[in-house]
Structures are given as structure tokens and as C-alpha cells.
Design a protein around this motif. Structure first.
Motif, PDB file in Angstrom:
ATOM      1  N   MET A   1       0.846  -1.197   0.000  1.00 33.95           N
ATOM      2  CA  MET A   1       0.000   0.000   0.000  1.00 33.95           C
ATOM      3  C   MET A   1       0.883   1.249   0.000  1.00 33.95           C
ATOM      4  O   MET A   1       1.982   1.246   0.553  1.00 33.95           O
ATOM      5  N   SER A   2       0.382   2.320  -0.617  1.00 30.63           N
ATOM      6  CA  SER A   2       1.145   3.551  -0.683  1.00 30.63           C
ATOM      7  C   SER A   2       1.187   4.232   0.677  1.00 30.63           C
ATOM      8  O   SER A   2       0.420   3.928   1.587  1.00 30.63           O
ATOM      9  N   THR A   3       2.104   5.181   0.834  1.00 25.14           N
ATOM     10  CA  THR A   3       2.195   5.958   2.061  1.00 25.14           C
ATOM     11  C   THR A   3       0.888   6.699   2.313  1.00 25.14           C
ATOM     12  O   THR A   3       0.265   7.220   1.389  1.00 25.14           O
ATOM     13  N   TYR A   4       0.486   6.740   3.571  1.00 24.63           N
ATOM     14  CA  TYR A   4      -0.782   7.382   3.916  1.00 24.63           C
ATOM     15  C   TYR A   4      -0.628   8.890   3.854  1.00 24.63           C
ATOM     16  O   TYR A   4       0.109   9.503   4.626  1.00 24.63           O
ATOM     17  N   ASP A   5      -1.310   9.502   2.919  1.00 28.96           N
ATOM     18  CA  ASP A   5      -1.275  10.951   2.725  1.00 28.96           C
ATOM     19  C   ASP A   5      -2.706  11.423   2.529  1.00 28.96           C
ATOM     20  O   ASP A   5      -3.147  11.678   1.401  1.00 28.96           O
ATOM     21  N   ASP A  63      -9.727   3.956   0.515  1.00 28.59           N
ATOM     22  CA  ASP A  63      -9.682   4.494  -0.839  1.00 28.59           C
ATOM     23  C   ASP A  63     -11.046   4.548  -1.522  1.00 28.59           C
ATOM     24  O   ASP A  63     -11.137   4.866  -2.704  1.00 28.59           O
ATOM     25  N   GLU A 175      -5.025  -0.598  -5.465  1.00 29.62           N
ATOM     26  CA  GLU A 175      -3.635  -0.977  -5.194  1.00 29.62           C
ATOM     27  C   GLU A 175      -3.501  -2.397  -4.669  1.00 29.62           C
ATOM     28  O   GLU A 175      -2.471  -3.042  -4.873  1.00 29.62           O
ATOM     29  N   ALA A 183      -1.161   2.827 -11.107  1.00 29.78           N
ATOM     30  CA  ALA A 183      -0.426   3.985 -11.615  1.00 29.78           C
ATOM     31  C   ALA A 183      -1.206   4.753 -12.680  1.00 29.78           C
ATOM     32  O   ALA A 183      -0.909   5.915 -12.960  1.00 29.78           O
TER      33      ALA A 183
END
Length: 214
Positions: A1-5, A63, A175, A183
């Protein structure tokens, strides 16, 4: 998982009375705090600043965007929780999925269970999974993707995401279940468009909608 932003900005309020608070959750924001300080920012804690008595009733995945209902009293929380438990609510989602989905309407009846070695992923298990049922209707379709309306009749974790994957048409931008598409899209293409509940005091049926942003 992507960084939490998580996204910044105000949370759109769809409805507010003495018992209910209904909002349009933005994609990328946790419903409740995760483990660790870096996952403390969430929808619930943001709402608590303006609505100190706000109480959780249900969740949306980080998400996923769209309609979420919160209780503002203990009685409302119990009543709404019982409605969700008894499947008296009606939830409608919109998603964009990979490929041309056929037939144009149907049901996915596949039991789900956590995929322990790969959690938080879930998976289909005919032997040990819990019952899970999703209805779908194709709104538009092409060779590349289909826009569908989804009707979950149960509320299993990641149910819509796993059921679409099981059909061979994963939700675009996911993701976890379709990383090869992540992407290409700014977010996961799943939105909770409508939620119908009975008011915890009057019993009156109420429907809340949030416009699909994709």
C-alpha cells in the motif's frame, strides 16, 4: 500500500439533525484511526472536532469515497447498527472495472474469508468463507473498461473489490487487488453513491446521495 497521505479540506455534510450526521467521505481518508501515529488522522476524529458526540456506525475502505452515516446519540447508534446487522439498509455503489463485463446484470454469490498470509487481502473460499452476495448492473461498457452499479446485500470486508476480481474485472486503481492499474488512475474507482436507512427516531425511510466524482 502507498504511504498514507490523506486529503485536506472540509468534509462535505449531506445531512444533519439531532440524531444523524451524513457525510461524503473523500477517497484516501481512513474511516477510523489505524495503528500508529501516522494513521491517526481519519474521518471520525475530524468530525469529532465539530460534532463531539459523533459515533461510528459503519465504515468505508480508505480508498473508497461516498456516503457515510454517523450517529449523534447512543440510541441512534444502536438503532442504525441493528439496521446494518439485519440488512435493512440499502447501499448502492458505482465502480469502474477492467474490461467488458458480461452479462450486463447479475449476482456474485461467493463466500469470503481473510487471506491470512496476505492480510488485509480477502479471498473467496467455498469451504470456509462467510456468505457474501453482490448484485451488479452495467451502465456503460467498452473493450477497456465498464462502469457498473453495485448492490451489496452483505457487508463483508472488501466484498465489492474481491467479487469484481473474482469475475475477472477488478476495480481500476485498486492498489491491493489490481496493482497493475494503480499507476494509471488517481484513486480507486469505487464510490458509495447512495445509502438508504430508516431514521432511528421517526422510523421514516431516508435516502442520501453523493455525486460520483469520476
Amino acid at each position: 500500500m502507498s504511504t498514507y497521505d490523506p486529503p485536506k479540506g472540509d468534509i462535505p455534510i449531506l445531512h444533519e439533525d439531532s440524531d444523524l450526521l451524513v457525510v461524503d467521505k473523500p477517497a484516501g481518508l481512513l474511516s477510523v484511526p489505524g495503528k500508529g501515529e501516522d494513521l491517526a488522522d481519519c474521518l471520525l476524529t475530524r468530525l469529532e472536532t465539530a460534532f463531539p458526540t459523533v459515533r461510528l456506525v459503519h465504515r468505508l475502505d480508505r480508498d473508497t469515497s461516498g456516503v457515510m452515516v454517523f450517529a449523534l446519540t447512543a440510541h441512534a447508534q444502536r438503532d442504525l447498527g441493528a439496521q446494518f446487522e439485519a440488512r435493512k439498509t440499502r447501499k448502492i455503489y458505482v465502480a469502474r472495472v477492467a474490461g467488458r463485463l458480461t452479462p450486463k446484470a447479475g449476482d456474485v454469490d461467493l463466500p469470503l474469508i481473510v487471506d491470512w498470509p496476505n492480510r488485509p487481502r480477502q479471498m473467496v473460499s467455498l469451504e470456509t468463507g462467510k456468505p457474501a452476495l453482490t448484485g451488479y448492473k452495467v451502465l456503460r461498457t467498452s473493450d477497456e473498461e465498464s462502469r457498473v452499479r453495485l448492490f451489496p446485500h452483505t457487508g463483508r470486508t472488501h466484498q465489492l473489490r474481491v467479487h469484481m476480481l473474482a469475475l475477472g474485472h477488478p476495480i481500476l486503481g485498486d492498489e491491493l487487488y489490481a496493482p497493475e492499474t494503480a499507476a494509471q488512475f488517481p484513486r480507486m474507482m469505487l464510490h458509495a453513491e447512495e445509502l438508504r436507512v430508516n431514521h432511528p427516531e421517526s422510523g421514516r425511510g431516508m435516502s442520501f446521495r453523493a455525486r460520483t466524482p469520476f
